[in-house]
Scaffold this motif. Structure first.
Motif, PDB file in Angstrom:
ATOM      1  N   ALA A  44       0.836  -1.201   0.000  1.00 22.31           N
ATOM      2  CA  ALA A  44       0.000   0.000   0.000  1.00 22.31           C
ATOM      3  C   ALA A  44       0.869   1.248   0.000  1.00 22.31           C
ATOM      4  CB  ALA A  44      -0.928  -0.005   1.208  1.00 22.31           C
ATOM      5  N   LEU A  45       1.879   1.256   0.853  1.00 21.09           N
ATOM      6  CA  LEU A  45       2.747   2.430   0.982  1.00 21.09           C
ATOM      7  C   LEU A  45       3.569   2.661  -0.287  1.00 21.09           C
ATOM      8  CD1 LEU A  45       3.812   1.816   4.676  1.00 21.09           C
ATOM      9  CD2 LEU A  45       2.437   3.743   3.855  1.00 21.09           C
ATOM     10  N   LYS A  49       3.405   6.019  -2.473  1.00 27.60           N
ATOM     11  CA  LYS A  49       4.661   6.716  -2.771  1.00 27.60           C
ATOM     12  C   LYS A  49       4.803   6.976  -4.272  1.00 27.60           C
ATOM     13  CE  LYS A  49       9.145   7.829  -2.257  1.00 27.60           C
ATOM     14  NZ  LYS A  49       9.599   9.096  -1.652  1.00 27.60           N
ATOM     15  N   LYS A  50       4.389   5.996  -5.102  1.00 33.11           N
ATOM     16  CA  LYS A  50       4.512   6.129  -6.558  1.00 33.11           C
ATOM     17  C   LYS A  50       3.729   7.321  -7.100  1.00 33.11           C
ATOM     18  CE  LYS A  50       5.199   1.243  -7.704  1.00 33.11           C
ATOM     19  NZ  LYS A  50       4.518   0.057  -8.297  1.00 33.11           N
ATOM     20  N   MET A  51       2.707   7.745  -6.362  1.00 34.56           N
ATOM     21  CA  MET A  51       1.901   8.879  -6.822  1.00 34.56           C
ATOM     22  C   MET A  51       2.628  10.214  -6.668  1.00 34.56           C
ATOM     23  SD  MET A  51      -1.927   8.075  -5.464  1.00 34.56           S
ATOM     24  CE  MET A  51      -2.572   9.468  -6.392  1.00 34.56           C
ATOM     25  N   GLY A  52       3.783  10.192  -6.034  1.00 27.15           N
ATOM     26  CA  GLY A  52       4.510  11.433  -5.789  1.00 27.15           C
ATOM     27  C   GLY A  52       4.409  11.898  -4.351  1.00 27.15           C
ATOM     28  N   VAL A  53       3.817  11.067  -3.499  1.00 25.52           N
ATOM     29  CA  VAL A  53       3.606  11.409  -2.090  1.00 25.52           C
ATOM     30  C   VAL A  53       4.892  11.220  -1.298  1.00 25.52           C
ATOM     31  CG1 VAL A  53       2.369  10.686   0.010  1.00 25.52           C
ATOM     32  CG2 VAL A  53       1.143  10.827  -2.198  1.00 25.52           C
ATOM     33  N   ASN A  54       5.169  12.142  -0.378  1.00 22.03           N
ATOM     34  CA  ASN A  54       6.319  11.957   0.519  1.00 22.03           C
ATOM     35  C   ASN A  54       5.974  12.119   2.000  1.00 22.03           C
ATOM     36  OD1 ASN A  54       6.159  14.843   0.566  1.00 22.03           O
ATOM     37  ND2 ASN A  54       7.628  14.958  -1.132  1.00 22.03           N
ATOM     38  N   HIS A  55       4.711  12.458   2.308  1.00 19.24           N
ATOM     39  CA  HIS A  55       4.243  12.523   3.696  1.00 19.24           C
ATOM     40  C   HIS A  55       2.848  11.898   3.772  1.00 19.24           C
ATOM     41  CE1 HIS A  55       7.420  15.531   3.881  1.00 19.24           C
ATOM     42  NE2 HIS A  55       7.272  15.644   5.180  1.00 19.24           N
ATOM     43  N   ILE A  56       2.600  11.127   4.820  1.00 16.12           N
ATOM     44  CA  ILE A  56       1.250  10.605   5.043  1.00 16.12           C
ATOM     45  C   ILE A  56       0.725  11.158   6.358  1.00 16.12           C
ATOM     46  CG2 ILE A  56      -0.217   8.583   5.295  1.00 16.12           C
ATOM     47  CD1 ILE A  56       1.629   7.004   3.601  1.00 16.12           C
ATOM     48  N   TRP A  57      -0.467  11.745   6.282  1.00 12.25           N
ATOM     49  CA  TRP A  57      -1.152  12.235   7.486  1.00 12.25           C
ATOM     50  C   TRP A  57      -2.130  11.155   7.920  1.00 12.25           C
ATOM     51  CZ3 TRP A  57      -5.204  16.783   7.054  1.00 12.25           C
ATOM     52  CH2 TRP A  57      -5.928  16.875   8.255  1.00 12.25           C
ATOM     53  N   TYR A  58      -1.774  10.487   9.018  1.00 12.68           N
ATOM     54  CA  TYR A  58      -2.614   9.439   9.596  1.00 12.68           C
ATOM     55  C   TYR A  58      -3.602  10.091  10.562  1.00 12.68           C
ATOM     56  CZ  TYR A  58       0.821   6.141   7.699  1.00 12.68           C
ATOM     57  OH  TYR A  58       1.639   5.414   6.853  1.00 12.68           O
ATOM     58  N   HIS A 122       8.528   5.078   7.040  1.00  6.78           N
ATOM     59  CA  HIS A 122       9.903   5.544   6.840  1.00  6.78           C
ATOM     60  C   HIS A 122      10.665   4.642   5.873  1.00  6.78           C
ATOM     61  CE1 HIS A 122       9.791   7.732  11.005  1.00  6.78           C
ATOM     62  NE2 HIS A 122       9.169   8.409  10.048  1.00  6.78           N
ATOM     63  N   GLN A 123      10.463   3.336   6.004  1.00  2.68           N
ATOM     64  CA  GLN A 123      11.161   2.395   5.123  1.00  2.68           C
ATOM     65  C   GLN A 123      10.780   2.604   3.662  1.00  2.68           C
ATOM     66  OE1 GLN A 123      10.516  -1.656   6.621  1.00  2.68           O
ATOM     67  NE2 GLN A 123      10.883  -0.915   8.692  1.00  2.68           N
ATOM     68  N   ASN A 124       9.586   3.138   3.434  1.00  4.48           N
ATOM     69  CA  ASN A 124       9.124   3.376   2.072  1.00  4.48           C
ATOM     70  C   ASN A 124       9.341   4.820   1.626  1.00  4.48           C
ATOM     71  OD1 ASN A 124       7.758   0.839   0.856  1.00  4.48           O
ATOM     72  ND2 ASN A 124       7.104   0.854   3.008  1.00  4.48           N
ATOM     73  N   GLY A 125      10.222   5.507   2.339  1.00  6.85           N
ATOM     74  CA  GLY A 125      10.678   6.808   1.887  1.00  6.85           C
ATOM     75  C   GLY A 125       9.708   7.947   2.133  1.00  6.85           C
ATOM     76  N   MET A 126       8.830   7.782   3.116  1.00  8.60           N
ATOM     77  CA  MET A 126       7.861   8.832   3.435  1.00  8.60           C
ATOM     78  C   MET A 126       7.908   9.156   4.920  1.00  8.60           C
ATOM     79  SD  MET A 126       4.627   7.678   1.031  1.00  8.60           S
ATOM     80  CE  MET A 126       4.715   5.955   1.541  1.00  8.60           C
ATOM     81  N   LYS A 127       7.328  10.297   5.270  1.00 11.50           N
ATOM     82  CA  LYS A 127       7.280  10.727   6.659  1.00 11.50           C
ATOM     83  C   LYS A 127       5.844  10.642   7.179  1.00 11.50           C
ATOM     84  CE  LYS A 127      11.419  13.553   6.492  1.00 11.50           C
ATOM     85  NZ  LYS A 127      12.055  14.862   6.759  1.00 11.50           N
ATOM     86  N   ALA A 128       5.716  10.514   8.503  1.00 15.69           N
ATOM     87  CA  ALA A 128       4.413  10.309   9.139  1.00 15.69           C
ATOM     88  C   ALA A 128       3.992  11.541   9.924  1.00 15.69           C
ATOM     89  CB  ALA A 128       4.470   9.095  10.067  1.00 15.69           C
ATOM     90  N   ILE A 129       2.777  12.008   9.624  1.00 16.57           N
ATOM     91  CA  ILE A 129       2.157  13.127  10.341  1.00 16.57           C
ATOM     92  C   ILE A 129       0.944  12.591  11.086  1.00 16.57           C
ATOM     93  CG2 ILE A 129       0.927  15.334  10.031  1.00 16.57           C
ATOM     94  CD1 ILE A 129       2.538  15.706   7.427  1.00 16.57           C
ATOM     95  N   GLU A 449       0.273  12.081 -12.010  1.00 18.16           N
ATOM     96  CA  GLU A 449       1.073  12.964 -12.865  1.00 18.16           C
ATOM     97  C   GLU A 449       1.151  14.372 -12.278  1.00 18.16           C
ATOM     98  OE1 GLU A 449       0.303  10.969 -17.290  1.00 18.16           O
ATOM     99  OE2 GLU A 449      -0.956  12.637 -16.585  1.00 18.16           O
ATOM    100  N   LEU A 450       0.010  14.856 -11.770  1.00 16.87           N
ATOM    101  CA  LEU A 450      -0.005  16.204 -11.204  1.00 16.87           C
ATOM    102  C   LEU A 450       0.848  16.293  -9.947  1.00 16.87           C
ATOM    103  CD1 LEU A 450      -3.745  17.265 -11.609  1.00 16.87           C
ATOM    104  CD2 LEU A 450      -1.819  17.820 -13.069  1.00 16.87           C
ATOM    105  N   LEU A 451       0.707  15.309  -9.064  1.00 21.20           N
ATOM    106  CA  LEU A 451       1.464  15.344  -7.813  1.00 21.20           C
ATOM    107  C   LEU A 451       2.963  15.216  -8.078  1.00 21.20           C
ATOM    108  CD1 LEU A 451      -0.872  13.151  -5.579  1.00 21.20           C
ATOM    109  CD2 LEU A 451      -0.641  15.646  -5.541  1.00 21.20           C
TER     110      LEU A 451
END
Length: 566
Positions: A44-45, A49-58, A122-129, A449-451
């Protein structure tokens, strides 16, 4: 090194991972199910991430009041008179030092499971909010996880005083809380006693909150005497300040990378100045995002309050919604950045979140494609973060009633429920688009593409130049439905044109000579323009570009992002 633009993906774990499709209105946790931390898998992560996301707000992580509870684990069921929905509001915190047990596979290991999710992120290259809810807490708040030696909220308050700088709550001495009659009618066998009554979360200093108030919450006291001219008592530092700073430190030490601070404007800016300063001293890179709706407060919450970013809701979001619905002309978008007086880079832009109606709902637009030019604006207008809400990328319409949350075009945050179109992408945990329609796959591709454009140097770090002033009165440029602007660095120049109309547009887009000067493009010279999202390309001389403009073709609800080279 180029600074990365922040792209946030907001999700509610309780809903994100729920695979149940056979739901009961007002259903229980057992009947309707709940997503878990473990449902947010590596797969899932990776796909997020592939969409261009680098932070996830949980959203909905910290333990909030729930109706059912887990008595066998020492978590008592809550009183439905002071809980919204069976699943409860994520913004009625029951214990700041714990996580929502609904999200765990093993309730006794819920904190470990949350920390594993942070680690996977973090392992998937994103940060957690996560959310930090500082203004109010649940009426039945009681922490069983308080650090040793600390007192719980209100434990040593003087309840005979309506206000004391040393109290955590505001009281209404000699008055008992009277909840709305409709709640008593709905739950005739329930009783809830609060004497003396405490002030309600949305600044209601009355023992008689109504059903539109945040009646399930209690206002916290940061040293402001609201009933006596908002007098400030900040010296010595109030106990509530210390408690809240300790809570922020607790979560930062758990590996959380940032906080979205709920209703931050209801908490004094002096607290934020102090608390964020303390946190950033120990965690220099930690992010603070403020939910602030009053533009008059923007400057103080950035400059004095030390927030990194603020919601751009009453400016850009409201304007884009009106443009999408053809209630305002596209040229009004210019008013948004002009009103910010240079604060653009501090604004978080979005088209959906848990508070707002789904774009695909009948209450907003009913058509997913209409959002694409608006998402281009949200992502590319300035350097600040852009955000997408889970399900938005597959056109979730939030149809029907779920329970406490009525049929209002929003995905419920109060009920055990599902997100049907998101479930099709999830596909039982495969996260492979397996059940999506062709149009949904294309929509998701458009959002990705936009992200991803957010990391173009001109978008992530470049300057902004609005060219609407030169084009608005041009006969061949429909400024009611087209918005155009430039983003530029020394090495990259982008012309972005967004078509909010249901018809293909053929505008002549003029770039003023002043803009060429600012971008340091010499004259006269030939310029090539190539779209970064398609094979579209054209060439034009600078003098023609200034005087007649470049003729373009932009299909309905679409955008061009043209790179200028010479």
């Amino acid at each position: 090194m180029t600074k990365e633009k922040i792209i946030i993906y907001q999700l509610l774990p309780r809903l994100f991972g729920n695979k149940n499709t056979n739901l009961v209105l007002n259903g229980s946790r057992v009947e309707n199910g709940s997503g878990k931390f473990s449902d947010i898998t590596h797969k899932a992560l990776r796909e997020i991430k592939k969409m261009g996301v680098n932070h996830i707000w949980y959203t909905g992580i910290i333990e909030h009041a729930i109706a059912e509870g887990y008595p066998e684990h020492g978590i008592l069921k809550g009183n439905p008179l002071v809980i919204k929905g069976k699943a409860g509001s994520p913004y009625a915190i029951a214990d700041y030092y714990d996580v929502n047990p609904d999200l765990s596979d093993n309730v006794n290991e819920r904190m470990e499971e949350f920390q594993e999710l942070v680690s996977r992120t973090h392992q998937n290259g994103m940060k957690a909010i996560i959310d930090f809810v500082p203004n109010h807490l649940a009426r039945e708040y009681k922490s069983d996880k308080n650090p040793k030696g600390t007192k719980d909220f209100g434990e040593v308050d003087d309840k005979n005083k309506s206000f004391s700088a040393t109290n955590n709550y505001y009281y209404l001495p000699n008055e008992e809380l009277k909840l709305p009659q409709e709640l008593q009618d709905k739950f005739p066998n329930q009783q809830y006693t609060e004497n003396p009554a405490k002030a309600t979360g949305n600044d209601q200093f009355s023992a008689y909150p109504n059903s539109n108030d945040w009646y399930e919450t209690v206002k916290l006291n940061y040293g402001i005497d609201y009933l006596n001219g908002h007098a400030k008592h900040f010296d010595p530092i109030p106990d509530t300040w210390h408690k809240m700073k300790d809570i922020l430190l607790y979560w930062a030490q758990k590996g959380v990378d940032g906080f979205r601070c709920d209703m931050a404007e209801m908490v004094p800016v002096e607290f934020w100045n102090w608390a964020i300063g303390e946190l950033k001293h120990e965690f220099p890179d930690i992010l603070f995002i403020a939910e602030v709706y009053n533009p008059q407060l923007y400057e103080s919450y950035i400059r004095q309050g030390k927030f990194d970013y603020l919601y751009d809701k009453v400016g850009l979001y409201d304007t884009l919604k009106a443009v999408i619905r053809n209630e305002q002309p596209a040229r009004n978008i210019s008013n948004c950045w002009q009103a910010l007086n240079g604060l653009d880079q501090h604004m978080l832009r979005f088209l959906e979140n848990h508070d707002e109606q789904r774009i695909a709902s009948r209450f907003f637009s009913g058509e997913t494609q209409k959002a694409i030019p608006a998402m281009m604006v949200s992502t590319c207008l300035h350097k600040g973060p852009a955000m997408i809400y889970f399900g938005q990328e597959v056109g979730e319409p939030a149809v029907g009633e779920s329970g406490f949350s009525g049929d209002d075009g929003r995905t419920t945050i109060f009920d055990y429920w599902n997100v049907p179109e998101h479930q099709k992408w999830m596909n039982g945990g495969a996260f492979d688009e397996g059940l999506l329609s062709a149009s949904q796959i294309n929509l998701r591709k458009s959002y990705a593409e936009l992200l991803q454009l957010g990391q173009e140097p001109a978008i992530s770090t470049g300057e902004f130049y609005d060219i609407m002033w030169q084009n608005t009165n041009m006969n061949s440029f429909n400024s009611d439905r087209i918005y155009a602007f430039l983003r530029h660095t020394k090495n990259q120049k982008l012309l972005i044109i967004c078509n909010f109309d249901s018809q293909t547009q053929f505008p002549h887009v003029v770039i003023p000579s002043h803009a060429l000067e600012v971008m340091q493009i010499p004259r006269p010279i030939k310029i090539s323009l190539t779209d970064k999202l398609s094979s579209y390309a054209t060439t034009i001389g600078t003098e023609e570009l200034i005087n007649q403009g470049v003729k373009l073709e932009i299909s309905a609800y679409n955008s061009l992002i043209l790179e200028l080279k010479y």
